[in-house]
Scaffold this active site. Sequence first.
Site, short mmCIF file in Angstrom:
data_model
loop_
_atom_site.label_atom_id
_atom_site.label_comp_id
_atom_site.label_asym_id
_atom_site.label_seq_id
_atom_site.Cartn_x
_atom_site.Cartn_y
_atom_site.Cartn_z
N ASP A 6 40.38 15.10 -18.01
CA ASP A 6 41.83 14.98 -17.85
C ASP A 6 42.09 14.18 -16.58
OD1 ASP A 6 44.56 15.26 -17.54
OD2 ASP A 6 44.57 17.45 -17.65
N ALA B 192 46.59 13.79 -12.13
CA ALA B 192 46.46 14.08 -10.69
C ALA B 192 45.22 13.46 -10.04
CB ALA B 192 46.49 15.57 -10.40
N ALA B 193 44.49 12.61 -10.75
CA ALA B 193 43.35 11.95 -10.13
C ALA B 193 43.80 11.07 -8.97
CB ALA B 193 42.59 11.12 -11.16
N GLY B 194 44.87 10.29 -9.20
CA GLY B 194 45.39 9.44 -8.13
C GLY B 194 45.92 10.25 -6.97
N ASP B 195 46.59 11.37 -7.27
CA ASP B 195 47.11 12.23 -6.21
C ASP B 195 45.98 12.85 -5.40
OD1 ASP B 195 49.70 11.73 -7.12
OD2 ASP B 195 49.71 13.47 -8.44
N ALA C 254 38.07 15.82 -9.75
CA ALA C 254 39.33 16.23 -10.38
C ALA C 254 39.39 15.84 -11.85
CB ALA C 254 40.50 15.62 -9.62
N GLY D 200 44.34 19.88 -15.98
CA GLY D 200 45.50 20.21 -15.18
C GLY D 200 45.67 19.34 -13.95
#
Length: 308
Positions: free
Chosen positions: A254, A257-260, A290, A295
Amino acid sequence: MGEAMGRVTVVGSLNMDLVARAPRLPKPGETLAGHAFAQVAGGKGGNQAVAAARLGAQVAMIGCVGDDSNGATLKRSLEAEGIDCSALATSASAPTGVALIIVDDASQNAIVIVAGSNAEVTPASVEAQEGLLARADVIVCQLETPTDTVRAALAAGRRLQRTTILNPAPAARKLPPDWFPLIDYLIPNELEAATLSGVAIDTPEDARRAAQALKAKGVRNVIVTLGAQGVLALLDGEDEAGVHMPSPRVEAVDTTAAGDTFIGGFAAELARGSAVRDAIAFGQRAAAIAVTREGAQPSIPHRSEISA
């Protein structure tokens, strides 16, 4: 590396993420049967704050939630991470922001955001937290709060001589020209970099051209995140051709939120005083973990999980 913690202040959005998993993303007008659902804390501001906290920084959050169960849950989740919520306001009228997220079996996603109380993070909200911003080593902003608020935060960072990071997401249009000199690190993904620069991006070489176009506008450093292709960084005082840093190879589950996670890890490491390339590599290792988890905030790793 020592154990000293830098200070990161995040000015940004807080959303409750409503996440559905389906075999593929639906076409317009189509209804698909999903196979899982979860409700988790999110929002780019919240995600980046949690990432920075888990990855080694003392973090403060400037934002706004609604006077509802989602808002209470989001505040509790931030406090549980040790994040300073003294500057987190509660709207008397707007509901907490939400994000509707569909994730397909190829780990790609489609997201619709309803801003809600995030629209009430105003320039006055920023001005009221001058002391909090002055104590930060790094100030992080995104584009899920009003644009005049983002500019106020960046301008405060420049005035206070703090390091500023802008994640221009979502980037629906080009940034005003007077923003660029206020930004120390502009960190778009390939779609955002293409929107801001006008350069279509398929390869690291395309990202290099886009970064050069953006740096020419007055940004000190441009870091384009390219997903599985890694990062293209055009850094102040280094080779004008930039550097391509490949990502660690992992099995993605998933990408939400990888960039975050990358930005939070990069900000935390930068606040600790690490060299820029080391901070980038640290953020990449965190993001690689991540994407192997489902999620947004639940996927963000802790510092102890990151290999040296």
